[in-house]
Design an enzyme around this catalytic site. Structure first.
Site, PDB file in Angstrom:
ATOM      1  N   HIS A 192     -50.297  54.693 -36.028  1.00 26.42           N
ATOM      2  CA  HIS A 192     -49.205  54.425 -36.950  1.00 26.42           C
ATOM      3  C   HIS A 192     -49.059  55.608 -37.905  1.00 26.42           C
ATOM      4  O   HIS A 192     -49.964  56.426 -38.049  1.00 26.42           O
ATOM      5  CB  HIS A 192     -49.479  53.139 -37.732  1.00 26.42           C
ATOM      6  CG  HIS A 192     -49.273  51.908 -36.917  1.00 26.42           C
ATOM      7  ND1 HIS A 192     -49.993  50.758 -37.106  1.00 26.42           N
ATOM      8  CD2 HIS A 192     -48.411  51.642 -35.904  1.00 26.42           C
ATOM      9  CE1 HIS A 192     -49.587  49.838 -36.261  1.00 26.42           C
ATOM     10  NE2 HIS A 192     -48.630  50.347 -35.514  1.00 26.42           N
TER      11      HIS A 192
ATOM     12  N   ASP B 215     -52.460  50.711 -38.669  1.00 21.45           N
ATOM     13  CA  ASP B 215     -52.513  50.498 -40.110  1.00 21.45           C
ATOM     14  C   ASP B 215     -52.322  49.010 -40.384  1.00 21.45           C
ATOM     15  O   ASP B 215     -51.204  48.515 -40.352  1.00 21.45           O
ATOM     16  CB  ASP B 215     -51.434  51.321 -40.804  1.00 21.45           C
ATOM     17  CG  ASP B 215     -51.512  51.258 -42.314  1.00 21.45           C
ATOM     18  OD1 ASP B 215     -52.312  50.452 -42.834  1.00 21.45           O
ATOM     19  OD2 ASP B 215     -50.773  52.007 -42.964  1.00 21.45           O
TER      20      ASP B 215
ATOM     21  N   SER C 188     -41.642  56.995 -28.790  1.00 17.58           N
ATOM     22  CA  SER C 188     -42.220  56.539 -30.047  1.00 17.58           C
ATOM     23  C   SER C 188     -42.463  55.032 -29.937  1.00 17.58           C
ATOM     24  O   SER C 188     -41.711  54.321 -29.255  1.00 17.58           O
ATOM     25  CB  SER C 188     -41.233  56.832 -31.172  1.00 17.58           C
ATOM     26  OG  SER C 188     -41.633  56.239 -32.366  1.00 17.58           O
ATOM     27  N   GLY C 189     -43.501  54.548 -30.626  1.00 18.96           N
ATOM     28  CA  GLY C 189     -43.828  53.124 -30.567  1.00 18.96           C
ATOM     29  C   GLY C 189     -42.653  52.202 -30.841  1.00 18.96           C
ATOM     30  O   GLY C 189     -42.351  51.314 -30.038  1.00 18.96           O
TER      31      GLY C 189
ATOM     32  N   THR D 112     -48.102  57.930 -27.533  1.00 13.63           N
ATOM     33  CA  THR D 112     -46.742  57.656 -27.977  1.00 13.63           C
ATOM     34  C   THR D 112     -46.210  58.822 -28.791  1.00 13.63           C
ATOM     35  O   THR D 112     -46.957  59.495 -29.500  1.00 13.63           O
ATOM     36  CB  THR D 112     -46.692  56.356 -28.800  1.00 13.63           C
ATOM     37  OG1 THR D 112     -47.650  56.420 -29.847  1.00 13.63           O
ATOM     38  CG2 THR D 112     -46.959  55.130 -27.941  1.00 13.63           C
ATOM     39  N   GLY D 113     -44.932  59.072 -28.639  1.00 12.77           N
ATOM     40  CA  GLY D 113     -44.130  60.044 -29.367  1.00 12.77           C
ATOM     41  C   GLY D 113     -44.812  61.108 -30.189  1.00 12.77           C
ATOM     42  O   GLY D 113     -45.410  62.049 -29.671  1.00 12.77           O
ATOM     43  N   THR D 114     -44.709  60.961 -31.485  1.00 11.69           N
ATOM     44  CA  THR D 114     -45.207  61.968 -32.417  1.00 11.69           C
ATOM     45  C   THR D 114     -46.719  62.124 -32.338  1.00 11.69           C
ATOM     46  O   THR D 114     -47.238  63.231 -32.457  1.00 11.69           O
ATOM     47  CB  THR D 114     -44.785  61.611 -33.858  1.00 11.69           C
ATOM     48  OG1 THR D 114     -43.371  61.433 -33.884  1.00 11.69           O
ATOM     49  CG2 THR D 114     -45.169  62.698 -34.833  1.00 11.69           C
TER      50      THR D 114
ATOM     51  N   HIS E   5     -42.050  47.098 -35.377  1.00 11.77           N
ATOM     52  CA  HIS E   5     -42.283  46.783 -33.966  1.00 11.77           C
ATOM     53  C   HIS E   5     -43.592  46.008 -33.785  1.00 11.77           C
ATOM     54  O   HIS E   5     -44.246  46.113 -32.757  1.00 11.77           O
ATOM     55  CB  HIS E   5     -42.267  48.061 -33.132  1.00 11.77           C
ATOM     56  CG  HIS E   5     -43.351  49.038 -33.489  1.00 11.77           C
ATOM     57  ND1 HIS E   5     -43.444  49.634 -34.714  1.00 11.77           N
ATOM     58  CD2 HIS E   5     -44.390  49.501 -32.775  1.00 11.77           C
ATOM     59  CE1 HIS E   5     -44.508  50.426 -34.738  1.00 11.77           C
ATOM     60  NE2 HIS E   5     -45.100  50.357 -33.574  1.00 11.77           N
TER      61      HIS E   5
ATOM     62  N   ARG F  21     -52.763  42.646 -26.694  1.00  3.63           N
ATOM     63  CA  ARG F  21     -52.984  41.528 -25.770  1.00  3.63           C
ATOM     64  C   ARG F  21     -53.182  42.027 -24.336  1.00  3.63           C
ATOM     65  O   ARG F  21     -54.112  41.604 -23.649  1.00  3.63           O
ATOM     66  CB  ARG F  21     -51.799  40.561 -25.835  1.00  3.63           C
ATOM     67  CG  ARG F  21     -51.984  39.307 -24.993  1.00  3.63           C
ATOM     68  CD  ARG F  21     -50.793  38.330 -25.079  1.00  3.63           C
ATOM     69  NE  ARG F  21     -50.328  38.100 -26.436  1.00  3.63           N
ATOM     70  CZ  ARG F  21     -49.182  38.575 -26.937  1.00  3.63           C
ATOM     71  NH1 ARG F  21     -48.380  39.308 -26.200  1.00  3.63           N
ATOM     72  NH2 ARG F  21     -48.826  38.313 -28.172  1.00  3.63           N
TER      73      ARG F  21
ATOM     74  N   LYS G 291     -51.755  58.982 -38.580  1.00 12.52           N
ATOM     75  CA  LYS G 291     -51.580  60.135 -37.682  1.00 12.52           C
ATOM     76  C   LYS G 291     -52.523  61.285 -38.032  1.00 12.52           C
ATOM     77  O   LYS G 291     -53.139  61.866 -37.141  1.00 12.52           O
ATOM     78  CB  LYS G 291     -50.130  60.591 -37.673  1.00 12.52           C
ATOM     79  CG  LYS G 291     -49.238  59.586 -36.943  1.00 12.52           C
ATOM     80  CD  LYS G 291     -47.912  60.148 -36.600  1.00 12.52           C
ATOM     81  CE  LYS G 291     -46.931  59.112 -36.087  1.00 12.52           C
ATOM     82  NZ  LYS G 291     -47.381  58.192 -35.093  1.00 12.52           N
TER      83      LYS G 291
ATOM     84  N   ASP H 200     -44.422  44.336 -30.502  1.00 13.64           N
ATOM     85  CA  ASP H 200     -44.829  45.267 -29.446  1.00 13.64           C
ATOM     86  C   ASP H 200     -46.293  45.651 -29.593  1.00 13.64           C
ATOM     87  O   ASP H 200     -47.015  45.798 -28.604  1.00 13.64           O
ATOM     88  CB  ASP H 200     -43.975  46.539 -29.474  1.00 13.64           C
ATOM     89  CG  ASP H 200     -42.510  46.270 -29.192  1.00 13.64           C
ATOM     90  OD1 ASP H 200     -42.202  45.213 -28.601  1.00 13.64           O
ATOM     91  OD2 ASP H 200     -41.680  47.100 -29.578  1.00 13.64           O
TER      92      ASP H 200
ATOM     93  N   ASP I 256     -44.977  51.702 -27.125  1.00 17.60           N
ATOM     94  CA  ASP I 256     -46.067  50.739 -26.984  1.00 17.60           C
ATOM     95  C   ASP I 256     -45.900  49.928 -25.701  1.00 17.60           C
ATOM     96  O   ASP I 256     -46.866  49.651 -24.989  1.00 17.60           O
ATOM     97  CB  ASP I 256     -46.125  49.786 -28.188  1.00 17.60           C
ATOM     98  CG  ASP I 256     -46.440  50.491 -29.484  1.00 17.60           C
ATOM     99  OD1 ASP I 256     -47.158  51.510 -29.454  1.00 17.60           O
ATOM    100  OD2 ASP I 256     -45.973  50.026 -30.534  1.00 17.60           O
TER     101      ASP I 256
END
Length: 125
Positions: free
Chosen positions: A12, A84, A58-59, A38-40, A91, A100, A16, A94, A64
């Site tokens: 998150h 976090d 990105s999440g 994911t993304g960044t 999201h 899960r 980061k 997600d 995700d």
């Protein structure tokens, strides 16, 4: 020869910098795995470590869910997810679905630095 396991790296926004610092500290161990994220997060880790990290969305934009799908396809075997717990996430459903699916497929998922250290340095790896 056995195929390399794939590790998904996710963090998150408020985490980061922490995951990048963790990746730098564990660069040689991470080099033994295929990496995605994911993304960044994937971009920042790749830039900082010079390791190849496959980027998903990105999440909040579906990353995700993409990682979760790869877990279900048995293409990701470990998740390092510095989340976090004190910040609301748009999201959040997600994120819960990703956690899960990792449990359903019985893969290690580290959600903080201490657990990530145990996972990456385990003799079982």
């Amino acid at each position: 020869m056995k195929a390399k396991k794939t590790i998904a790296l996710i963090a998150h926004d408020n985490k980061k910098a922490e995951i990048v610092n963790w990746a730098l500290k564990n660069k040689s161990a991470l080099a033994e795995f295929e990496l995605c994220g994911t993304g960044t997060t994937a971009k920042l880790i790749s830039e900082a470590t010079e390791l190849s990290v496959k980027r998903y969305l990105s999440g909040p934009l579906g990353g995700d869910q993409q990682i979760g799908a790869k877990i279900a396809e048995r293409k990701i075997g470990i998740v390092i997810f510095f989340w976090d717990p004190l910040a609301a996430q748009p999201h959040d459903p997600d994120v819960k679905a990703l956690l899960r699916i990792a449990v359903v497929y019985d893969i290690p998922i580290a959600t903080n630095r201490a657990t990530a250290d145990y996972v990456i340095h385990s003799s079982l790896m």
